[in-house]
Design a protein around this motif. Structure first.
Motif, mmCIF file in Angstrom:
data_model
loop_
_atom_site.group_PDB
_atom_site.id
_atom_site.type_symbol
_atom_site.label_atom_id
_atom_site.label_comp_id
_atom_site.label_asym_id
_atom_site.label_seq_id
_atom_site.Cartn_x
_atom_site.Cartn_y
_atom_site.Cartn_z
ATOM 1 N N PHE A 38 0.796 -1.205 0.015
ATOM 2 C CA PHE A 38 -0.113 -0.250 0.075
ATOM 3 C C PHE A 38 0.727 1.381 0.167
ATOM 4 C CE2 PHE A 38 -2.893 -2.887 2.245
ATOM 5 C CZ PHE A 38 -3.863 -3.301 1.467
ATOM 6 N N PRO A 54 -3.372 7.232 -1.360
ATOM 7 C CA PRO A 54 -5.004 7.342 -0.991
ATOM 8 C C PRO A 54 -5.181 8.670 -0.883
ATOM 9 C CG PRO A 54 -3.569 6.668 0.672
ATOM 10 C CD PRO A 54 -2.592 6.671 -0.089
ATOM 11 N N CYS A 87 -11.053 -1.748 5.388
ATOM 12 C CA CYS A 87 -10.016 -0.998 5.988
ATOM 13 C C CYS A 87 -8.579 -1.697 6.206
ATOM 14 C CB CYS A 87 -10.330 -0.035 6.988
ATOM 15 S SG CYS A 87 -11.548 0.874 6.646
ATOM 16 N N ASN A 88 -7.514 -1.213 5.985
ATOM 17 C CA ASN A 88 -6.165 -1.621 6.412
ATOM 18 C C ASN A 88 -5.960 -0.845 7.915
ATOM 19 O OD1 ASN A 88 -5.449 0.760 5.701
ATOM 20 N ND2 ASN A 88 -4.264 -0.026 3.849
ATOM 21 N N ASP A 125 -13.436 1.511 1.014
ATOM 22 C CA ASP A 125 -12.762 0.158 1.035
ATOM 23 C C ASP A 125 -11.219 0.449 0.364
ATOM 24 O OD1 ASP A 125 -12.942 0.859 -2.079
ATOM 25 O OD2 ASP A 125 -14.623 -0.613 -1.723
ATOM 26 N N LEU A 126 -10.578 -0.565 0.166
ATOM 27 C CA LEU A 126 -9.252 -0.398 -0.150
ATOM 28 C C LEU A 126 -8.821 -0.339 -1.550
ATOM 29 C CD1 LEU A 126 -7.705 -3.489 1.934
ATOM 30 C CD2 LEU A 126 -7.378 -1.118 2.416
ATOM 31 N N ARG A 127 -9.945 -0.902 -2.342
ATOM 32 C CA ARG A 127 -9.800 -0.496 -3.898
ATOM 33 C C ARG A 127 -9.917 0.867 -4.118
ATOM 34 N NH1 ARG A 127 -9.731 -2.348 -8.875
ATOM 35 N NH2 ARG A 127 -9.367 -4.471 -8.442
ATOM 36 N N SER A 168 -9.513 3.156 -2.147
ATOM 37 C CA SER A 168 -8.546 3.994 -1.657
ATOM 38 C C SER A 168 -7.161 3.964 -2.540
ATOM 39 C CB SER A 168 -8.164 3.681 -0.168
ATOM 40 O OG SER A 168 -9.335 3.781 0.481
ATOM 41 N N TYR A 169 -6.841 2.816 -2.752
ATOM 42 C CA TYR A 169 -5.293 2.718 -3.440
ATOM 43 C C TYR A 169 -5.328 2.372 -4.766
ATOM 44 C CZ TYR A 169 -3.977 2.584 1.577
ATOM 45 O OH TYR A 169 -3.572 2.832 2.856
ATOM 46 N N ARG A 202 -6.635 -8.760 -0.283
ATOM 47 C CA ARG A 202 -7.575 -7.664 0.485
ATOM 48 C C ARG A 202 -7.540 -6.373 -0.371
ATOM 49 N NH1 ARG A 202 -7.575 -5.563 5.609
ATOM 50 N NH2 ARG A 202 -9.809 -5.240 5.478
ATOM 51 N N MET A 203 -6.317 -5.983 -0.728
ATOM 52 C CA MET A 203 -6.077 -4.667 -1.586
ATOM 53 C C MET A 203 -6.894 -4.572 -2.744
ATOM 54 S SD MET A 203 -4.152 -7.088 -3.044
ATOM 55 C CE MET A 203 -2.646 -7.346 -1.875
#
Length: 501
Positions: free
Chosen positions: A56, A319, A345-346, A425-427, A429-430, A498-499
């Motif tokens: 990340f 992010p 979330c991470n 969510d992670l997608r 965000s990143y 999860r990313m």
């Protein structure tokens, strides 16, 4: 002769038995090779599609140094006005009404466009405007373009028009799996310098119109009306600049814009159908084509309106949207209400949400319950990592209204409203491109608060021990045991990836 014949016959029988003995081994060997090829191809796709995103990226101090929260509260700027589009019906109506007024250009950017009745209506409007000389540009995510639009004459009927150009962002290419995760998640439509619609809706019947009541989702958009066409001091100009930057990217490729396609009989059939559909729209909904419609009367006064966006490349990114929204929320004096369809979330995001709760004690988060939501994978991750979200201290309200809510919005104090495409969510965000619009308007904030209060009233509150406080009128949908087991298994198996959720 008889003895010789017996020897020959015996030799042939032995040779046959020998061949039969070798044949299964040959077949097994071929099967093994095929299995190996399939496994290697799968590993190539899996590793290629995930390895570039295992880390990340951190937000840099330089990125945040350029972020000035003061620009979001400049009440003297009143060039633009705003209106919420809370229902799928209003989303359809305002698209038709706005497209009916197009004179020079139309820009449509969408994550997902599929065949359907509402899509046909929109394409019919676009084709009619293109016939009148309006320049139409459509930008669609490459995955959607490959899966939903490729081979469909309905879309070729538009792409082959000389006044229409369609491009796809990062077209699907299985031979380059390291590019597969780059998605464009933006959703907006701009008409001339008049107005634009921006929010979380994709372009098909699930989100737009009332053609079906069996498979729908609640969502939210905002319509921004520009009272000063041509001004560069507007969010419309800001959005246009953003669009042009994405449109010009090398990863955006032409989608069947050859005019010769219009000669194909099936494409001609689709054009004829769209033209007839346009005439029917004009006949059945004359109020949407009324030139005297006054957006001034149907919108609310607004002050500052600005975009917050992610980087637009196809690889893992800082992010920016998440961090900038958190920074803006931390400066709230009274309250923050966050609405997201789901939460993934991470540790860094959980840490920032914890700091937000400490800075603004009156913070809450609304999301779909797993029983009510429509994202199986996100629900699986939420169930597995729910305790970490609870540990941030932010009260969670799980919506059980019966229809999945796809809206992404934030209330900050009583004057700022944030609406757009970003999921918590992670997608989002990143990985994905994302847009959130920050609108300064007490009237809009109050209206949005009303919708969020309705959602909260139909929600279960998650207590610190993971149990629920359930309003008397709520009936939680019963989920089959197999589905709960599938959630658990999926949540476990997807932890290394999860990313991508």
């Amino acid at each position: 002769m008889g003895e010789k014949s017996e020897k020959v016959t015996g030799f042939i029988q032995k040779q046959t038995l020998s061949d039969e003995g070798h044949s299964p081994r040959k077949r097994i060997s071929l099967k093994h090779k095929m299995v190996c090829v399939i496994l290697i191809a799968f590993a190539y796709l899996l590793i290629g599609a995930t390895a570039p995103f295992l880390r990340f990226p951190h937000i840099t101090s330089e990125t945040m140094a350029d972020f000035d929260t003061a620009i979001f509260r400049q009440s003297s700027s009143k060039a633009e006005r705003a209106a919420l589009l809370e229902t799928n019906e209003s989303a359809w109506e305002e698209r038709i009404r706005l497209l009916a007024k197009a004179k020079e250009r139309v820009i449509l950017s969408t994550f997902d466009m599929r065949k359907g009745e509402s899509t046909k209506d929109i394409l019919a409007m676009l084709l009619a405007r293109a016939d009148e000389g309006v320049k139409v540009r459509i930008l669609v995510d490459g995955f959607s373009g490959a899966v939903r639009m490729e081979g469909q004459e309905l879309f070729y009927a538009l792409s082959s028009h000389p006044n229409v150009e369609i491009r796809t962002y990062n077209p699907l290419n299985l031979f380059k799996p390291w590019k597969l995760q780059g998605r464009m998640h933006d959703k907006y439509m701009i008409v001339d310098d008049k107005a634009y619609i921006l929010g979380g809706r994709n372009t098909f019947d699930y989100f737009i119109g009332t053609y079906t009541d069996k498979n729908v989702s609640r969502d939210r958009e905002v319509l921004i009306f520009n009272t000063e066409p041509g001004s560069e001091e507007t969010s419309l100009h800001e959005l246009m600049t953003y669009f042009e930057s994405v449109w010009a990217l090398d990863v955006c490729k032409s989608f069947h814009n050859e005019e010769r396609l219009a000669e194909k009989p099936k494409v001609q059939e689709q054009r004829t159908m769209l033209k007839a559909r346009y005439e029917k729209l004009v006949k059945d909904y004359p109020q949407l084509f009324d030139e005297s419609w006054d957006y001034q009367e149907h919108t609310l006064e607004a002050g500052s309106i600005h975009l917050i966006s992610n980087p637009t490349g196809i690889y893992a990114k800082e992010p920016e949207v998440f961090c900038k929204l958190v920074q803006l929320m931390k400066e709230a004096e009274e309250r923050v209400v966050i609405q997201s369809p789901y939460v993934v979330c991470n540790s860094y995001m959980c840490e920032q949400l914890t700091l937000l709760k400490e800075a603004v004690p009156n913070t809450k988060l609304l999301l779909n319950s797993v029983e009510n939501g429509d994202n199986f994978v996100a629900s699986s991750d939420y169930i597995r990592n729910k305790e970490k979200i609870i540990a941030t201290g932010i009260p969670l309200y799980e919506y059980d209204g019966g229809i999945s809510n796809h809206g992404k919005s934030i209330l900050i104090d009583d004057d700022l409203s944030v609406i757009g495409s970003y999921n918590m969510d992670l997608r989002s965000s990143y990985l994905d491109t994302e847009l959130m619009l920050v609108i300064e308007s007490r009237e809009l904030n109050q209206e949005l608060e009303g919708y969020m209060n309705e959602m909260e009233a139909d929600s279960r509150r998650v207590l610190l021990d993971g149990s629920y406080e359930v309003p008397d009128h709520i009936t939680v949908e019963k989920v089959p045991l197999w589905k709960r087991a599938a959630w658990g298994i999926t949540g476990f198996l997807l932890q290394p990836f999860r990313m991508l959720i």
